[in-house]
Design an enzyme around this catalytic site. Structure first.
Site, PDB file in Angstrom:
ATOM      1  N   THR A  86      -5.763   0.525  12.082  1.00 44.56           N
ATOM      2  CA  THR A  86      -6.052   0.656  10.648  1.00 44.56           C
ATOM      3  C   THR A  86      -6.091  -0.667   9.897  1.00 44.56           C
ATOM      4  O   THR A  86      -6.541  -0.699   8.751  1.00 44.56           O
ATOM      5  CB  THR A  86      -5.006   1.558   9.971  1.00 44.56           C
ATOM      6  OG1 THR A  86      -3.711   0.957  10.080  1.00 44.56           O
ATOM      7  CG2 THR A  86      -4.990   2.951  10.592  1.00 44.56           C
ATOM      8  N   SER A 121       1.968  -5.254   3.306  1.00 44.43           N
ATOM      9  CA  SER A 121       3.401  -5.022   3.488  1.00 44.43           C
ATOM     10  C   SER A 121       4.251  -6.024   2.709  1.00 44.43           C
ATOM     11  O   SER A 121       5.424  -6.212   3.000  1.00 44.43           O
ATOM     12  CB  SER A 121       3.758  -5.088   4.980  1.00 44.43           C
ATOM     13  OG  SER A 121       3.283  -6.296   5.560  1.00 44.43           O
ATOM     14  N   HIS A 148       5.712  -4.912   8.738  1.00 46.40           N
ATOM     15  CA  HIS A 148       5.680  -6.286   9.239  1.00 46.40           C
ATOM     16  C   HIS A 148       5.825  -7.278   8.084  1.00 46.40           C
ATOM     17  O   HIS A 148       4.854  -7.910   7.639  1.00 46.40           O
ATOM     18  CB  HIS A 148       4.393  -6.534  10.012  1.00 46.40           C
ATOM     19  CG  HIS A 148       4.395  -5.913  11.371  1.00 46.40           C
ATOM     20  ND1 HIS A 148       3.242  -5.640  12.076  1.00 46.40           N
ATOM     21  CD2 HIS A 148       5.419  -5.502  12.158  1.00 46.40           C
ATOM     22  CE1 HIS A 148       3.559  -5.096  13.251  1.00 46.40           C
ATOM     23  NE2 HIS A 148       4.876  -4.997  13.308  1.00 46.40           N
ATOM     24  N   GLU A 190       1.020  -0.387  16.460  1.00 43.10           N
ATOM     25  CA  GLU A 190       0.159   0.740  16.090  1.00 43.10           C
ATOM     26  C   GLU A 190      -0.752   1.121  17.250  1.00 43.10           C
ATOM     27  O   GLU A 190      -0.957   2.314  17.532  1.00 43.10           O
ATOM     28  CB  GLU A 190      -0.678   0.386  14.863  1.00 43.10           C
ATOM     29  CG  GLU A 190      -1.568   1.544  14.404  1.00 43.10           C
ATOM     30  CD  GLU A 190      -2.504   1.171  13.270  1.00 43.10           C
ATOM     31  OE1 GLU A 190      -3.612   1.748  13.217  1.00 43.10           O
ATOM     32  OE2 GLU A 190      -2.145   0.319  12.441  1.00 43.10           O
ATOM     33  N   SER A 226       1.957  -9.644  10.731  1.00 41.35           N
ATOM     34  CA  SER A 226       1.226  -8.675   9.917  1.00 41.35           C
ATOM     35  C   SER A 226      -0.265  -8.831  10.171  1.00 41.35           C
ATOM     36  O   SER A 226      -0.888  -9.797   9.723  1.00 41.35           O
ATOM     37  CB  SER A 226       1.538  -8.887   8.430  1.00 41.35           C
ATOM     38  OG  SER A 226       0.632  -8.164   7.617  1.00 41.35           O
ATOM     39  N   CYS A 231      -7.796   1.390   7.044  1.00 41.24           N
ATOM     40  CA  CYS A 231      -7.249   2.054   5.856  1.00 41.24           C
ATOM     41  C   CYS A 231      -7.835   1.467   4.580  1.00 41.24           C
ATOM     42  O   CYS A 231      -8.296   0.327   4.538  1.00 41.24           O
ATOM     43  CB  CYS A 231      -5.726   1.998   5.867  1.00 41.24           C
ATOM     44  SG  CYS A 231      -4.992   0.533   5.132  1.00 41.24           S
ATOM     45  N   HIS A 289       4.134   1.988  11.600  1.00 42.08           N
ATOM     46  CA  HIS A 289       3.049   1.772  12.557  1.00 42.08           C
ATOM     47  C   HIS A 289       2.870   2.931  13.529  1.00 42.08           C
ATOM     48  O   HIS A 289       1.879   2.987  14.249  1.00 42.08           O
ATOM     49  CB  HIS A 289       3.305   0.484  13.343  1.00 42.08           C
ATOM     50  CG  HIS A 289       3.567  -0.689  12.455  1.00 42.08           C
ATOM     51  ND1 HIS A 289       4.828  -1.230  12.274  1.00 42.08           N
ATOM     52  CD2 HIS A 289       2.736  -1.406  11.660  1.00 42.08           C
ATOM     53  CE1 HIS A 289       4.756  -2.231  11.421  1.00 42.08           C
ATOM     54  NE2 HIS A 289       3.506  -2.361  11.037  1.00 42.08           N
ATOM     55  N   CYS A 325       0.854  -1.182   0.000  1.00 41.42           N
ATOM     56  CA  CYS A 325       0.000   0.000   0.000  1.00 41.42           C
ATOM     57  C   CYS A 325       0.890   1.233   0.000  1.00 41.42           C
ATOM     58  O   CYS A 325       2.114   1.153   0.110  1.00 41.42           O
ATOM     59  CB  CYS A 325      -0.902   0.004   1.234  1.00 41.42           C
ATOM     60  SG  CYS A 325       0.013   0.127   2.803  1.00 41.42           S
TER      61      CYS A 325
END
Length: 356
Positions: A188, A291, A65, A150, A246, A218, A98, A36
Site C-alpha cells: 500500500t 506515520s 514505522h 506488510e 518508513s 492507499c 502493517h 493517515c
C-alpha cells in the site's frame, strides 16, 4: 509529553511566532502530510490499551514505522517485540498497522495470547484480495519490497500462489504456471509511478494480466506524493520528515527528486538537518510520511524559521477526512466500561498530532 489538547503549537503557529522571515525565503508546506487514518487508528489503539489494561502491553514489530512514536509509546509501557514467542503466555499483544500472516495469528493462539489486531483496514483489503485470487488458483504477483512487514503478511495469506516483484527490473525474472491466470496486487505504500511502470512491464510480458478490483496503494500514500509533486518544481530543497524504515517516507524523497526538486532529504527530527543543505536556497519544501506526528513537522518549521525561512505557504492538493474505528477487540472491552469509552478522531491526541 503533554496532550495535544494543551498549548502545543500547530505548524502554522510555529512559523508565525518565529522571527521575521528573511526577504525572499519561504517554506512550501505540503498538505496532506503526516498521519493517515490507519496510523492514527493503530497508535490510538496502543494508547487506549495501555490506559484500559495497564502496562505492559506488548506490540509485535513497530506499531507504525516511526522512531518517535515507538519511543514515546515505549516510555508509557508498550513493549515492542519481533515475534509472538517473545510475549509471555496469556499476555496481551497488539499486531501492527502493517498486518500479519495467518501463521503469526496461529502462533499467538498457541500461546493463548489476547490479541488486538491494529492492521490498517486498507492492508486488510489487500490480504482479502490475495485469499480470493488464491482460491481461484491465480498466480499472484505482489508488487512490493521483499522483507517489508506488510509484504510478509500479505504473502503469508497464500504463500503457494504469491511471488514478490520488487521493481520494474525484476519483471524479467517472473515465471508463472499459466500466463492466462495472472493477477497483480501491491503493497500500500509504494511510489505510484514506479508501481505503474512495473505493471506496464508485467502486462507486456503477460497481456491478460488482471488488475485488483480497486487501487491497492492507499489514498494517503497517493495524496502525499501528489502534494510533493506539486511543490517540488518550486523547491530548492525538499525535507521529508519520516523514519528510514518508513516505505512511504522514503518514496517521498524519490518523488520529490523526480518531480524537479534540486535536492531532497529525509530526517527523523529537525536536529538531523544539515545547515549546508540550505546554502543558496530560497525555497524549502516540507512534508512528512503517513506515520509522522505533526509535532515533528513543527520542529522542522521552527528550525527553518530560525534561519530566515519564516514565511510558510501551504500547498494543498486534497483534504482528508477518512476515519477508521478502533480494532473490534478493543472496542468490545472499552464499550463494557460505559459511555464515552470510544474516543473519536477529534479526541485526546497525546502524541501532539494536529489535524491537517
Amino acid at each position: 509529553m503533554p496532550d495535544a489538547s494543551s498549548a502545543t503549537p500547530t505548524a502554522a503557529s510555529v512559523a508565525s511566532a518565529s522571527a521575521a522571515p528573511a526577504a525572499g525565503k519561504r517554506v512550501l508546506l505540503a498538505a496532506p502530510r503526516g498521519y493517515c487514518a490507519g496510523v492514527d487508528r493503530a497508535v490510538v489503539a496502543v494508547e487506549k490499551a495501555l490506559e484500559h489494561y495497564g502496562a505492559p502491553v506488548y506490540v509485535r514489530k513497530e506499531i507504525v514505522h516511526n522512531k518517535y512514536v515507538v519511543e514515546t509509546l515505549s516510555e508509557r509501557g508498550a513493549i515492542f517485540v519481533d515475534e509472538t514467542d517473545e510475549v509471555p503466555e496469556g499476555a496481551r499483544v497488539v499486531f501492527s498497522a502493517h498486518g500479519v500472516s495467518p501463521a503469526v495469528k496461529a502462533a499467538a493462539a498457541e500461546r493463548n495470547l489476547d490479541t488486538i489486531d491494529a492492521t490498517c483496514p486498507l492492508v486488510t483489503k489487500v490480504h482479502k484480495e490475495a485469499v480470493r485470487f488464491a482460491k481461484d488458483d491465480y498466480d499472484i504477483l505482489l508488487i512490493g519490497h521483499d522483507g517489508h512487514e506488510e509484504v510478509e503478511g500479505t504473502a503469508g495469506e497464500a504463500p503457494d500462489h504469491v511471488q514478490v516483484v520488487n521493481s520494474p527490473d525484476a519483471v524479467d525474472d517472473v515465471v508463472v504456471r499459466d500466463p492466462s491466470k495472472v493477477v497483480w496486487i501491491s503493497q500500500t505504500t509504494l511510489s505510484v509511478d514506479e508501481t505503474m511502470e512495473t505493471v506496464r512491464r508485467l502486462r507486456e510480458k503477460f497481456p491478460t494480466l488482471q488488475d485488483p478490483p480497486s487501487d491497492d496503494i492507499c489514498y494517503a500514500t497517493q495524496n502525499r506524493q501528489v502534494a510533493v509533486k506539486k511543490l517540488a518544481p518550486d523547491a530548492d530543497v525538499v525535507i521529508v520528515v519520516g523514519s528510514a524504515n518508513s516505505s512511504n517516507s522514503v518514496r517521498l524523497v524519490e518523488v520529490a527528486l523526480q518531480a524537479g526538486a534540486r535536492a531532497s532529504y529525509r530526517v527523523d527530527h529537525a536536529k538531523e538537518i544539515d545547515e549546508t543543505w540550505l546554502e543558496g536556497a530560497t525555497s524549502v519544501g516540507v512534508t512528512s510520511g503517513a506515520s509522522v506526528p505533526e509535532i515533528l513537522v513543527d520542529d522542522v518549521l521552527a528550525y527553518l524559521a530560525a534561519r530566515g525561512f519564516g514565511e510558510v505557504q501551504e500547498v494543498r492538493t486534497a483534504t482528508e477526512d477518512l476515519m477508521f474505528s478502533l480494532p473490534r477487540e478493543l472496542r468490545a472491552d472499552l464499550g463494557a466500561t460505559g459511555p464515552g469509552a470510544r474516543p473519536g478522531r477529534g479526541g485526546r491526541r497525546s502524541l501532539s498530532v494536529q489535524p491537517v
